[in-house]
Motif scaffolding. Sequence first.
Motif, PDB file in Angstrom:
ATOM      1  N   ALA A  42       0.816  -1.222   0.000  1.00  0.00           N
ATOM      2  CA  ALA A  42       0.000   0.000   0.000  1.00  0.00           C
ATOM      3  C   ALA A  42       0.845   1.265   0.000  1.00  0.00           C
ATOM      4  N   SER A  43       2.160   1.122  -0.146  1.00  0.00           N
ATOM      5  CA  SER A  43       3.015   2.310  -0.083  1.00  0.00           C
ATOM      6  C   SER A  43       3.045   3.102  -1.385  1.00  0.00           C
ATOM      7  N   GLN A  44       2.601   2.493  -2.486  1.00  0.00           N
ATOM      8  CA  GLN A  44       2.577   3.226  -3.765  1.00  0.00           C
ATOM      9  C   GLN A  44       1.678   2.490  -4.761  1.00  0.00           C
ATOM     10  N   GLY A  45       1.461   3.115  -5.904  1.00  0.00           N
ATOM     11  CA  GLY A  45       0.777   2.458  -7.018  1.00  0.00           C
ATOM     12  C   GLY A  45      -0.626   1.954  -6.694  1.00  0.00           C
ATOM     13  N   ILE A  46      -0.914   0.766  -7.209  1.00  0.00           N
ATOM     14  CA  ILE A  46      -2.264   0.207  -7.107  1.00  0.00           C
ATOM     15  C   ILE A  46      -2.676  -0.038  -5.649  1.00  0.00           C
ATOM     16  N   GLY A  47      -1.756  -0.527  -4.825  1.00  0.00           N
ATOM     17  CA  GLY A  47      -2.086  -0.805  -3.428  1.00  0.00           C
ATOM     18  C   GLY A  47      -2.473   0.459  -2.680  1.00  0.00           C
ATOM     19  N   ARG A  84       6.922  -2.415   3.004  1.00  0.00           N
ATOM     20  CA  ARG A  84       8.224  -2.249   3.659  1.00  0.00           C
ATOM     21  C   ARG A  84       8.554  -0.781   3.888  1.00  0.00           C
ATOM     22  N   ASN A  85       8.191   0.088   2.965  1.00  0.00           N
ATOM     23  CA  ASN A  85       8.590   1.496   3.057  1.00  0.00           C
ATOM     24  C   ASN A  85       7.663   2.280   3.997  1.00  0.00           C
ATOM     25  N   GLN A  86       8.139   2.463   5.223  1.00  0.00           N
ATOM     26  CA  GLN A  86       7.285   3.078   6.248  1.00  0.00           C
ATOM     27  C   GLN A  86       7.019   4.560   6.002  1.00  0.00           C
ATOM     28  N   LEU A  90       5.555  -4.674   6.778  1.00  0.00           N
ATOM     29  CA  LEU A  90       5.339  -6.023   6.241  1.00  0.00           C
ATOM     30  C   LEU A  90       6.274  -6.280   5.071  1.00  0.00           C
ATOM     31  N   ASP A  91       6.977  -7.411   5.151  1.00  0.00           N
ATOM     32  CA  ASP A  91       7.731  -7.914   3.994  1.00  0.00           C
ATOM     33  C   ASP A  91       7.097  -9.255   3.633  1.00  0.00           C
ATOM     34  N   VAL A  92       6.357  -9.295   2.523  1.00  0.00           N
ATOM     35  CA  VAL A  92       5.635 -10.528   2.179  1.00  0.00           C
ATOM     36  C   VAL A  92       6.566 -11.662   1.742  1.00  0.00           C
ATOM     37  N   ALA A  93       7.859 -11.345   1.581  1.00  0.00           N
ATOM     38  CA  ALA A  93       8.814 -12.400   1.242  1.00  0.00           C
ATOM     39  C   ALA A  93       9.334 -13.105   2.495  1.00  0.00           C
ATOM     40  N   ASN A 133      -2.003  -7.421  -2.727  1.00  0.00           N
ATOM     41  CA  ASN A 133      -1.577  -6.618  -3.878  1.00  0.00           C
ATOM     42  C   ASN A 133      -0.062  -6.596  -4.078  1.00  0.00           C
ATOM     43  N   ALA A 134       0.709  -6.769  -2.995  1.00  0.00           N
ATOM     44  CA  ALA A 134       2.176  -6.626  -3.104  1.00  0.00           C
ATOM     45  C   ALA A 134       2.710  -7.533  -4.202  1.00  0.00           C
ATOM     46  N   GLY A 135       3.536  -6.980  -5.060  1.00  0.00           N
ATOM     47  CA  GLY A 135       4.087  -7.794  -6.144  1.00  0.00           C
ATOM     48  C   GLY A 135       5.288  -7.128  -6.779  1.00  0.00           C
ATOM     49  N   ILE A 136       6.124  -7.961  -7.377  1.00  0.00           N
ATOM     50  CA  ILE A 136       7.337  -7.464  -8.041  1.00  0.00           C
ATOM     51  C   ILE A 136       7.514  -8.185  -9.378  1.00  0.00           C
ATOM     52  N   THR A 180       7.969 -16.410  -4.370  1.00  0.00           N
ATOM     53  CA  THR A 180       7.905 -16.180  -2.921  1.00  0.00           C
ATOM     54  C   THR A 180       7.119 -14.913  -2.600  1.00  0.00           C
ATOM     55  N   THR A 181       7.419 -13.837  -3.323  1.00  0.00           N
ATOM     56  CA  THR A 181       6.758 -12.555  -3.030  1.00  0.00           C
ATOM     57  C   THR A 181       5.316 -12.544  -3.540  1.00  0.00           C
ATOM     58  N   ASN A 182       5.120 -12.912  -4.802  1.00  0.00           N
ATOM     59  CA  ASN A 182       3.817 -12.711  -5.437  1.00  0.00           C
ATOM     60  C   ASN A 182       2.788 -13.779  -5.081  1.00  0.00           C
ATOM     61  N   SER A 207      -4.003 -10.087  -9.441  1.00  0.00           N
ATOM     62  CA  SER A 207      -3.313 -10.933 -10.412  1.00  0.00           C
ATOM     63  C   SER A 207      -2.796 -10.031 -11.532  1.00  0.00           C
ATOM     64  N   SER A 208      -2.897 -10.465 -12.773  1.00  0.00           N
ATOM     65  CA  SER A 208      -2.451  -9.655 -13.916  1.00  0.00           C
ATOM     66  C   SER A 208      -2.975 -10.265 -15.203  1.00  0.00           C
ATOM     67  N   VAL A 209      -3.128  -9.424 -16.214  1.00  0.00           N
ATOM     68  CA  VAL A 209      -3.469  -9.924 -17.546  1.00  0.00           C
ATOM     69  C   VAL A 209      -2.432 -10.953 -18.003  1.00  0.00           C
ATOM     70  N   ALA A 261      -7.538  -8.658 -12.377  1.00  0.00           N
ATOM     71  CA  ALA A 261      -6.403  -8.807 -13.302  1.00  0.00           C
ATOM     72  C   ALA A 261      -6.211  -7.512 -14.083  1.00  0.00           C
ATOM     73  N   PRO A 262      -5.337  -6.633 -13.584  1.00  0.00           N
ATOM     74  CA  PRO A 262      -5.099  -5.381 -14.308  1.00  0.00           C
ATOM     75  C   PRO A 262      -4.328  -5.632 -15.603  1.00  0.00           C
ATOM     76  N   GLY A 263      -4.524  -4.728 -16.560  1.00  0.00           N
ATOM     77  CA  GLY A 263      -3.740  -4.750 -17.798  1.00  0.00           C
ATOM     78  C   GLY A 263      -2.530  -3.856 -17.635  1.00  0.00           C
ATOM     79  N   THR A 289       1.919   3.082 -13.132  1.00  0.00           N
ATOM     80  CA  THR A 289       2.374   3.109 -11.733  1.00  0.00           C
ATOM     81  C   THR A 289       3.906   3.092 -11.773  1.00  0.00           C
ATOM     82  N   PRO A 290       4.559   3.204 -10.607  1.00  0.00           N
ATOM     83  CA  PRO A 290       6.024   3.099 -10.613  1.00  0.00           C
ATOM     84  C   PRO A 290       6.518   1.796 -11.251  1.00  0.00           C
ATOM     85  N   MET A 291       5.729   0.705 -11.161  1.00  0.00           N
ATOM     86  CA  MET A 291       6.164  -0.574 -11.751  1.00  0.00           C
ATOM     87  C   MET A 291       6.331  -0.476 -13.266  1.00  0.00           C
TER      88      MET A 291
END
Length: 248
Positions: free
Chosen positions: A14-19, A38-40, A62-65, A90-93, A112-114, A141-143, A184-186, A190-192
């Motif tokens: 939730a620190s940026q983008g879609i989350g 992770r980014n407080q 939170l570090d989901v990894a 939502n967290a994903g890389i 591990t992360t996604n 998820s994702s397209v 499932a976004p297309g 975002t920063p990603m």
Amino acid sequence: MPGLAGRIALVTGASQGIGRACALELAAAGATVALAARNQARLSEAVSEIETAGGKAAAFALDVASEESIKSAAKAVLERFGKVEILVNNAGITRDGLMLRMKRTDWDDILTTNLTGAFLLTQAILSPMLRNRWGRIIHISSVVGRTGQAGQVNYAASKAGLIGMMRAMAREVASRGITVNAVAPGYIETPMTAVLNEEQRKAMLAEIPLGRAGTDRDVAQAVAFLASDDAAYITGHVLDVNGGMFMG
Ligand code: NAP
């Protein structure tokens, strides 16, 4: 906007983008939102923005990894709010590369992360959700999890994995008033996706019948709908938010 007054939501990444957009949207609909990443510093900014707008929110590290981090974040959120009624995984890389040259660590880190992160966090908040007999679990998820994408075997596997996990779980928990869905976004700005070059951007846009990239808010509104009582009869579904890029 669907009413979520009194609901408790947890959004990862939730620190940026879609989350971040999901957290803002759920809070605007009346939910109290736990923002985790992770980014407080960035999380605190998002919390302030929600509070300034009259909403309720709190930040959690939170570090989901990390399984340990997932357990302690879930514990902290449950101690603070007593339950999680809406979970947005939502967290994903991304860690792109062609299959032939992909390193084992690039595969493992993405899965591990996604995927594993979403599994473990869902498991960590599930008992109180089952007791509560109302819940909404939404995986981002994702397209790419539906169509595949050259250079993303790891990412596509993780995003398709979320869809399989979502459908199995939807069957397990439906009798307790819990729905489980995926969005499932297309191609969303975002920063990603800011790392894409002009040529890649043009190629993506050419694939989108609606003729524009999506916004984080386009995705957040779909999430807020699935989180609401209006979506009570929708479970095991993948909601495409992609401008027509893929019509499943
Ligand atoms: P983004 O701008 O890169 O944001 C990713 C978020 O995930 C950040 O808040 C980051 O927070 C968090 N995150 C990453 N690793 C984490 C970890 N180990 N533990 C906790 N949080 C972590 O990406 P985005 O575009 O908003 O994407 C959000 C989700 O949508 C991802 O799952 C992505 O795969 C999916 N998606 C995006 C698009 C798109 O076009 N943008 C399309 C389809 C699907 P910290 O760095 O603070 O931890």
